[in-house]
Each structure stands twice: as C-alpha cells, then as structure tokens.
Design a protein around this motif. Structure first.
Motif, mmCIF file in Angstrom:
data_model
loop_
_atom_site.group_PDB
_atom_site.id
_atom_site.type_symbol
_atom_site.label_atom_id
_atom_site.label_comp_id
_atom_site.label_asym_id
_atom_site.label_seq_id
_atom_site.Cartn_x
_atom_site.Cartn_y
_atom_site.Cartn_z
ATOM 1 N N VAL A 28 0.862 -1.394 0.021
ATOM 2 C CA VAL A 28 0.110 -0.239 -0.136
ATOM 3 C C VAL A 28 0.026 1.493 0.123
ATOM 4 O O VAL A 28 1.442 1.132 0.790
ATOM 5 C CB VAL A 28 -1.146 -0.449 1.338
ATOM 6 C CG1 VAL A 28 -1.290 1.102 1.188
ATOM 7 C CG2 VAL A 28 -1.626 -1.682 1.116
ATOM 8 N N ASN A 29 0.776 2.090 -1.443
ATOM 9 C CA ASN A 29 1.159 3.287 -1.030
ATOM 10 C C ASN A 29 0.493 4.061 -0.008
ATOM 11 O O ASN A 29 -0.321 4.944 -0.667
ATOM 12 C CB ASN A 29 1.345 3.615 -2.083
ATOM 13 C CG ASN A 29 2.498 5.010 -2.893
ATOM 14 O OD1 ASN A 29 2.763 6.408 -1.566
ATOM 15 N ND2 ASN A 29 2.887 5.410 -3.243
ATOM 16 N N THR A 30 1.159 4.599 0.888
ATOM 17 C CA THR A 30 0.602 5.868 1.756
ATOM 18 C C THR A 30 0.804 7.182 1.315
ATOM 19 O O THR A 30 0.467 7.654 2.446
ATOM 20 C CB THR A 30 1.395 5.601 2.918
ATOM 21 O OG1 THR A 30 2.375 5.642 3.464
ATOM 22 C CG2 THR A 30 0.764 4.194 3.993
ATOM 23 N N ARG A 31 1.857 7.502 0.653
ATOM 24 C CA ARG A 31 2.048 8.527 -0.089
ATOM 25 C C ARG A 31 0.996 8.894 -1.001
ATOM 26 O O ARG A 31 1.521 10.775 -1.313
ATOM 27 C CB ARG A 31 3.476 9.167 -0.354
ATOM 28 C CG ARG A 31 4.344 8.807 0.908
ATOM 29 C CD ARG A 31 6.163 8.714 0.162
ATOM 30 N NE ARG A 31 6.653 7.985 1.605
ATOM 31 C CZ ARG A 31 7.840 8.554 2.069
ATOM 32 N NH1 ARG A 31 8.547 9.715 0.476
ATOM 33 N NH2 ARG A 31 8.495 8.388 3.032
ATOM 34 N N GLY A 34 -6.171 9.798 -1.581
ATOM 35 C CA GLY A 34 -6.448 10.627 -0.275
ATOM 36 C C GLY A 34 -7.693 10.929 -1.233
ATOM 37 O O GLY A 34 -8.236 10.485 -2.300
ATOM 38 N N LYS A 52 -14.239 2.632 -3.751
ATOM 39 C CA LYS A 52 -14.041 1.387 -3.119
ATOM 40 C C LYS A 52 -14.834 0.968 -3.147
ATOM 41 O O LYS A 52 -16.427 0.912 -3.982
ATOM 42 C CB LYS A 52 -14.872 2.158 -1.198
ATOM 43 C CG LYS A 52 -13.748 3.047 -0.620
ATOM 44 C CD LYS A 52 -13.880 3.348 0.188
ATOM 45 C CE LYS A 52 -12.741 4.213 0.943
ATOM 46 N NZ LYS A 52 -12.987 4.805 1.951
ATOM 47 N N GLN A 136 -2.271 14.974 -4.911
ATOM 48 C CA GLN A 136 -2.475 13.646 -4.159
ATOM 49 C C GLN A 136 -2.196 13.412 -4.438
ATOM 50 O O GLN A 136 -1.431 12.296 -3.761
ATOM 51 C CB GLN A 136 -3.883 13.967 -3.598
ATOM 52 C CG GLN A 136 -4.676 14.873 -3.002
ATOM 53 C CD GLN A 136 -5.958 14.280 -2.882
ATOM 54 O OE1 GLN A 136 -6.626 15.679 -2.082
ATOM 55 N NE2 GLN A 136 -6.775 13.378 -2.794
ATOM 56 N N TYR A 137 -2.049 12.571 -6.221
ATOM 57 C CA TYR A 137 -1.405 11.731 -6.851
ATOM 58 C C TYR A 137 0.193 11.370 -7.215
ATOM 59 O O TYR A 137 0.400 10.891 -7.926
ATOM 60 C CB TYR A 137 -2.075 11.190 -7.728
ATOM 61 C CG TYR A 137 -3.541 10.292 -6.821
ATOM 62 C CD1 TYR A 137 -3.036 9.115 -6.712
ATOM 63 C CD2 TYR A 137 -4.787 10.840 -6.879
ATOM 64 C CE1 TYR A 137 -4.307 7.798 -6.768
ATOM 65 C CE2 TYR A 137 -5.447 10.490 -6.087
ATOM 66 C CZ TYR A 137 -5.910 8.784 -5.960
ATOM 67 O OH TYR A 137 -6.586 8.029 -5.548
ATOM 68 N N TYR A 159 -2.033 4.781 -12.188
ATOM 69 C CA TYR A 159 -2.358 4.278 -10.616
ATOM 70 C C TYR A 159 -2.999 3.023 -10.581
ATOM 71 O O TYR A 159 -4.152 2.843 -11.085
ATOM 72 C CB TYR A 159 -2.862 5.411 -9.922
ATOM 73 C CG TYR A 159 -2.072 6.562 -9.815
ATOM 74 C CD1 TYR A 159 -0.953 6.842 -8.930
ATOM 75 C CD2 TYR A 159 -1.762 7.244 -11.091
ATOM 76 C CE1 TYR A 159 0.132 8.526 -9.504
ATOM 77 C CE2 TYR A 159 -1.336 8.224 -11.073
ATOM 78 C CZ TYR A 159 -0.104 8.750 -10.659
ATOM 79 O OH TYR A 159 0.592 10.271 -10.695
ATOM 80 N N GLN A 164 -10.243 -0.262 -1.446
ATOM 81 C CA GLN A 164 -10.313 0.508 -0.279
ATOM 82 C C GLN A 164 -9.894 1.715 -0.872
ATOM 83 O O GLN A 164 -9.260 2.791 -0.592
ATOM 84 C CB GLN A 164 -9.543 0.079 0.577
ATOM 85 C CG GLN A 164 -9.970 -1.176 1.038
ATOM 86 C CD GLN A 164 -11.279 -0.091 2.018
ATOM 87 O OE1 GLN A 164 -11.356 -0.369 2.500
ATOM 88 N NE2 GLN A 164 -12.280 -1.603 1.833
ATOM 89 N N ARG A 166 -6.445 3.040 -2.466
ATOM 90 C CA ARG A 166 -5.255 2.843 -2.118
ATOM 91 C C ARG A 166 -4.938 2.124 -2.868
ATOM 92 O O ARG A 166 -5.052 1.829 -3.595
ATOM 93 C CB ARG A 166 -5.449 1.594 -0.480
ATOM 94 C CG ARG A 166 -6.232 2.557 0.506
ATOM 95 C CD ARG A 166 -5.227 1.113 1.519
ATOM 96 N NE ARG A 166 -6.096 -0.357 1.312
ATOM 97 C CZ ARG A 166 -5.417 -1.232 2.051
ATOM 98 N NH1 ARG A 166 -5.468 -1.186 3.683
ATOM 99 N NH2 ARG A 166 -5.879 -2.197 1.681
ATOM 100 N N ARG A 168 -1.903 1.107 -4.708
ATOM 101 C CA ARG A 168 -0.726 0.150 -4.924
ATOM 102 C C ARG A 168 0.467 -0.443 -5.334
ATOM 103 O O ARG A 168 1.064 -0.881 -4.787
ATOM 104 C CB ARG A 168 -1.887 -1.241 -4.793
ATOM 105 C CG ARG A 168 -3.341 -1.512 -3.610
ATOM 106 C CD ARG A 168 -2.666 -1.617 -2.607
ATOM 107 N NE ARG A 168 -1.914 -2.757 -2.166
ATOM 108 C CZ ARG A 168 -2.474 -4.303 -1.695
ATOM 109 N NH1 ARG A 168 -3.712 -3.707 -1.635
ATOM 110 N NH2 ARG A 168 -2.162 -5.069 -0.947
#
Length: 188
Positions: A28-31, A34, A52, A136-137, A159, A164, A166, A168
């Motif tokens: 999961v890329n948390t950066r 959003g 989602k 954000q991306y 992407y 969810q 998120r 990946r």
C-alpha cells in the motif's frame, strides 16, 4: 469433556482463516491518494468513496492530447477487456481524470470515453479541484502558452488502486498490459 467444544471451535476458526484469499504482494502506497470530490461524465458528484469496493485503474490526462493520452487510454481499455474475458471486469473500474476542465466538460467526456469500449468513468471539475487531486497523486501538468489548441506537458503514470481506493502500484505509460491485468486480479 468440556474442553472438546472449545477445541472444535478453535479448529473451525483456524480452518476458516485458511480459506481466505491470500493478500496481494503489492504494498500500500501511503503517500499517494486521498479524499477528493469531482464530477463524472454524467454530471454527478464522484469521490474516492465511489472507488471503494472495486479495483480501479486510474489515469490523468486530457482528451485533446495528440499522442500519449489516447494511447494510454487504449492500453487501459485493453487491460479492462482482458479482465472482462476472464469474467472479472465487473469488479474493475477504469477511471480517467482530466486536467483540462475548460475543454473536457462532463458532456465532452461522455462523448469521448465510449470510443475506448471499457466502461470508463471520466472525471472533471474546477481547475482548483483537479489541481488538488493531481497533487495528491503526484501528477504534474503544465498548460502551454497557446491561446487555442493548447497542449499540456504532463506526467503520465497509471495508478492501480485496491478496493479501499488505496494506491497499490504505479506503471509507466508504456506499461505491460498482462502485468497490469495480473496485478489487478491479485487485488480481487
């Protein structure tokens, strides 16, 4: 004898835990990613919550692009069609976010995207909304100086988002179609 029901219950739980689909190896890329709010090609509000429950293949671009954007959209559409042949397309959503809201209105996206035959969602909004999502991306786009028929210089990553919403995995514009399809399948 009182321990037997407890042991049987524990054994059933262990067996059921083993029946789950294995987790994907994609981190999961948390950066990146959003919350956002844009407008889809039908003029309806669309947010990250709409992503989602399905795997998404997300791309930023613009419809008046002379080369990279239509080629990438065609490749994304081929990933979708490959997944459709495997019976998985109902759980995958290709998403195109424009950074040219002046020309890429909801109405224009509604006419343009069906050419790719991939049940693609097109998103637009105000320039401020689009800039926020692009930031954000990690997407960069710079409008040319021309008054009419202007072009953009832009990043062109694809992407892959899980159910969810998120991030990946990221892919370059010349991504391998089979790789993206296999990665998407690993998230289903």
């Amino acid at each position: 004898m009182r321990k037997l029901p407890y042991i049987l219950s524990l054994l059933v739980l262990i067996l059921l835990a083993g029946c789950d689909k294995p987790e994907s190896d994609l981190p999961v890329n948390t950066r990146l990613g959003g919350e956002f709010s844009l407008t889809d090609q039908d003029g309806k509000p669309f947010s990250q919550d709409n992503l989602k429950g399905q795997v998404s293949i997300l791309f930023f671009g613009y419809t008046h692009c002379p080369d990279i954007c239509p080629a990438v959209l065609a490749r994304v559409a081929q990933v979708y069609r490959n997944l459709d042949e495997a019976g998985l397309a109902d759980r995958v959503q290709p998403v195109f976010i424009t950074f040219d809201p002046e020309r890429d209105t909801a109405e224009h996206l509604k006419e343009y995207l069906p050419w790719f035959k991939a049940e693609m969602v097109g998103l637009t909004g105000s320039l401020a909304e689009i800039r926020q999502v692009a930031e954000q991306y990690g997407v960069v786009f710079i409008k040319g100086d021309e008054e009419e028929n202007y072009l953009f210089t832009h990043s062109d990553y694809i992407y892959l988002l899980d159910d969810q919403a998120r991030v990946r995995k990221l892919y370059p514009a010349d991504f391998n179609i089979d790789e993206v399809a296999a990665d998407a399948e690993s998230l289903l």
